[in-house]
Design a protein around this motif. Structure first.
Motif, PDB file in Angstrom:
ATOM      1  N   THR B 151       0.856  -1.190   0.000  1.00  0.00           N
ATOM      2  CA  THR B 151       0.000   0.000   0.000  1.00  0.00           C
ATOM      3  C   THR B 151       0.882   1.227   0.000  1.00  0.00           C
ATOM      4  O   THR B 151       1.728   1.396   0.890  1.00  0.00           O
ATOM      5  N   LEU B 152       0.698   2.077  -0.993  1.00  0.00           N
ATOM      6  CA  LEU B 152       1.485   3.301  -1.109  1.00  0.00           C
ATOM      7  C   LEU B 152       0.573   4.501  -0.870  1.00  0.00           C
ATOM      8  O   LEU B 152      -0.490   4.616  -1.487  1.00  0.00           O
ATOM      9  N   LYS B 153       0.992   5.362   0.032  1.00  0.00           N
ATOM     10  CA  LYS B 153       0.167   6.524   0.379  1.00  0.00           C
ATOM     11  C   LYS B 153       0.981   7.804   0.246  1.00  0.00           C
ATOM     12  O   LYS B 153       2.202   7.806   0.403  1.00  0.00           O
ATOM     13  N   PHE B 154       0.237   8.864  -0.029  1.00  0.00           N
ATOM     14  CA  PHE B 154       0.842  10.201  -0.063  1.00  0.00           C
ATOM     15  C   PHE B 154      -0.126  11.169   0.608  1.00  0.00           C
ATOM     16  O   PHE B 154      -1.286  11.281   0.187  1.00  0.00           O
ATOM     17  N   ALA B 155       0.340  11.836   1.626  1.00  0.00           N
ATOM     18  CA  ALA B 155      -0.471  12.809   2.369  1.00  0.00           C
ATOM     19  C   ALA B 155      -1.805  12.206   2.780  1.00  0.00           C
ATOM     20  O   ALA B 155      -2.852  12.840   2.673  1.00  0.00           O
ATOM     21  N   GLY B 156      -1.778  10.956   3.221  1.00  0.00           N
ATOM     22  CA  GLY B 156      -2.983  10.300   3.705  1.00  0.00           C
ATOM     23  C   GLY B 156      -3.856   9.711   2.622  1.00  0.00           C
ATOM     24  O   GLY B 156      -4.859   9.053   2.924  1.00  0.00           O
ATOM     25  N   LYS B 157      -3.499   9.930   1.364  1.00  0.00           N
ATOM     26  CA  LYS B 157      -4.301   9.400   0.260  1.00  0.00           C
ATOM     27  C   LYS B 157      -3.588   8.201  -0.358  1.00  0.00           C
ATOM     28  O   LYS B 157      -2.377   8.228  -0.561  1.00  0.00           O
ATOM     29  N   THR B 158      -4.362   7.183  -0.659  1.00  0.00           N
ATOM     30  CA  THR B 158      -3.791   5.958  -1.199  1.00  0.00           C
ATOM     31  C   THR B 158      -3.526   6.111  -2.695  1.00  0.00           C
ATOM     32  O   THR B 158      -4.441   6.418  -3.472  1.00  0.00           O
ATOM     33  N   LEU B 159      -2.281   5.938  -3.071  1.00  0.00           N
ATOM     34  CA  LEU B 159      -1.913   6.003  -4.484  1.00  0.00           C
ATOM     35  C   LEU B 159      -1.943   4.631  -5.131  1.00  0.00           C
ATOM     36  O   LEU B 159      -2.174   4.496  -6.333  1.00  0.00           O
ATOM     37  N   MET B 160      -1.668   3.607  -4.336  1.00  0.00           N
ATOM     38  CA  MET B 160      -1.611   2.255  -4.889  1.00  0.00           C
ATOM     39  C   MET B 160      -1.883   1.256  -3.778  1.00  0.00           C
ATOM     40  O   MET B 160      -1.425   1.428  -2.644  1.00  0.00           O
ATOM     41  N   GLU B 161      -2.652   0.237  -4.084  1.00  0.00           N
ATOM     42  CA  GLU B 161      -2.841  -0.883  -3.162  1.00  0.00           C
ATOM     43  C   GLU B 161      -2.887  -2.148  -4.020  1.00  0.00           C
ATOM     44  O   GLU B 161      -3.781  -2.289  -4.859  1.00  0.00           O
TER      45      GLU B 161
END
Lengths: 260, 181
Positions: B151-161
């Protein structure tokens, strides 16, 4: 060599413009642009744009190419002065220096003619908040040139007949005021922003510091945005950091003593 | 000592161009008044840079976790001085959680523009494995398989799962442990 302009006021103004234009001649570098803007009246504004944000040290004048410096006065008037280096007068600009422009544009029919050489102004300059000292001096020079001259004649007991108004072109004083303010603003820009001290044919050293201003926050961290020329495609680069890792191991079934 | 390579990209396919949703990142840049930067070319370049930040050696990750198990520690100590000795350590089904904080610093004209912090959470579920240990190091895997969830997140938003299918662990994985030479 002492700078002592001779000739008509207009010629002197043009000569000073040309000389100081050469002195502050920004190296003919494609990446650098300088603008000097002066509003008529008391306010003066100096602005500068550095397109690429890079630092150029030891930029030298090419003696074989004419240098051009654009000094814009007012909102619409402007002058572009191509100056061959070898023929320019030797003018030195160091730090902040005050020129008494009133002496250049004083009417001959009034008080005794002032020396043609530049001398310090005796008027107290009006300080423009936030403006460089020399720009404030430019403002003072504008006031000096605009103000009526003090009479040195003795007070008469009988009111004299009114003297005919001196004949004067309405354009010349205005051009002188604006031109003088532009010259001093340009000199101020050169002295304050680049620490310029140069003579014709000598090396110029410029210090370009890209300005950084904070723009906001992203992901809890402070973000700064450098200024750059939006008309040119920005050179983008990345620095990738793998960061830290925290690793834990857990067994699905209870294996006592095995898991750390 | 890796055959084949076992990294995150091959495990969950993060190297494909459409694997990330870069929208939140570009939106964040646009919100900072950097509209000139908000372009598809920047998105592609940023995607590639982020791909570099996510190059994880899963073998090293396994070794970092397995070294904490007491039975593995004992086997490593036993075989360290006796080069003829070897040990096989079976591990029951377990899972390894790792949290990574890669970052990509965006440079404009050579000047730092913005630092983009990402968070990568990785869960490796290992059904069972038998570790072969020689000379104070994990030398090979006799059996086992795993599944991964990244799971990749940026600023609390999921970019990839993304979850991987079950992968049979290869016979040899580059496992770096404290006792490895």
């Amino acid at each position: 060599m002492r700078f002592a302009p001779q000739g008509s006021p207009l010629f002197r103004a043009v000569l000073i413009l040309a000389g100081l234009g050469l002195a502050m001649s920004f190296p003919a570098h494609a990446d650098t642009d300088a603008r000097v803007g002066v509003r008529a009246g008391d306010a003066a504004e100096v602005s500068r744009q550095v397109h690429d944000g890079h630092k150029h040290d030891d930029a030298r004048i090419d003696p074989h190419k004419p240098l051009t410096t654009k000094v814009t006065v007012g909102a619409s008037a402007g002058a572009r002065l191509p100056l061959p280096v070898g023929k320019a007068p030797e003018i030195k600009v160091q730090g902040s220096r005050t020129f008494d422009l009133a002496s250049l544009f004083r009417r001959k029919t009034q008080a005794p003619a002032a020396p043609a050489t530049a001398r310090p102004s005796t008027r107290k300059p009006q300080v423009i908040p936030g403006a460089p000292p020399v720009v404030a001096a430019a403002s003072a020079a504008v006031q000096s040139a605009s103000a009526p001259q003090a009479s040195t004649a003795p007070v008469a007991m009988v009111a004299p007949a009114p003297a005919p108004a001196p004949r004067q072109s309405p354009i010349l004083p205005l051009a002188g005021v604006l031109g003088g303010a532009g010259v001093l603003a340009a000199a101020g820009w050169a002295a304050v922003h680049t620490g310029l001290a140069a003579k014709a044919g000598h090396a110029l050293k410029t210090f370009h510091r890209p300005r950084i201003r904070a723009e906001g926050r992203m992901g809890g961290s402070r973000v700064e945005k450098p200024e750059f020329d939006s008309s040119a495609p920005p050179a983008i680069g990345f620095i990738v950091s793998p960061g830290r890792a925290k690793v834990t191991l857990t067994f699905d079934t209870d294996v006592s003593g095995d898991a750390a | 000592m890796t055959d084949p390579a076992l990294d995150l990209a091959s495990l969950v396919g993060v190297d494909s161009r459409s694997s990330f949703d870069m929208g939140p990142v570009l939106d964040g840049l646009g919100g900072l008044g950097a509209g000139v930067l908000k372009s598809s070319r920047l998105g592609d370049a940023l995607h590639n840079a982020l791909g570099d930040a996510l190059k994880l050696d899963i073998g090293a990750l396994l070794g970092q976790a397995w070294i904490t198990v007491d039975s593995v520690k004992t086997a490593l100590e036993t075989t360290r001085d006796d080069h003829a000795a070897s040990a096989a350590v079976p591990l029951m089904p377990h899972q390894i959680k790792s949290s990574h904080t890669p970052s990509v610093k965006l440079m404009v004209h050579g000047l730092p523009h913005v630092d983009l912090p990402f968070t990568l959470d990785l869960v490796l579920k290992i059904d069972s494995v038998v570790l072969g240990i020689e000379k104070g190091a994990v030398s090979h895997l006799k059996s086992g398989g795993l599944t991964a969830l990244a799971t990749l997140k940026f600023a609390g938003k999921t970019l990839m799962e993304r979850a991987s299918p079950r992968l049979e662990l290869p016979g040899r994985v580059a496992v770096r442990t404290a006792g490895a030479a």
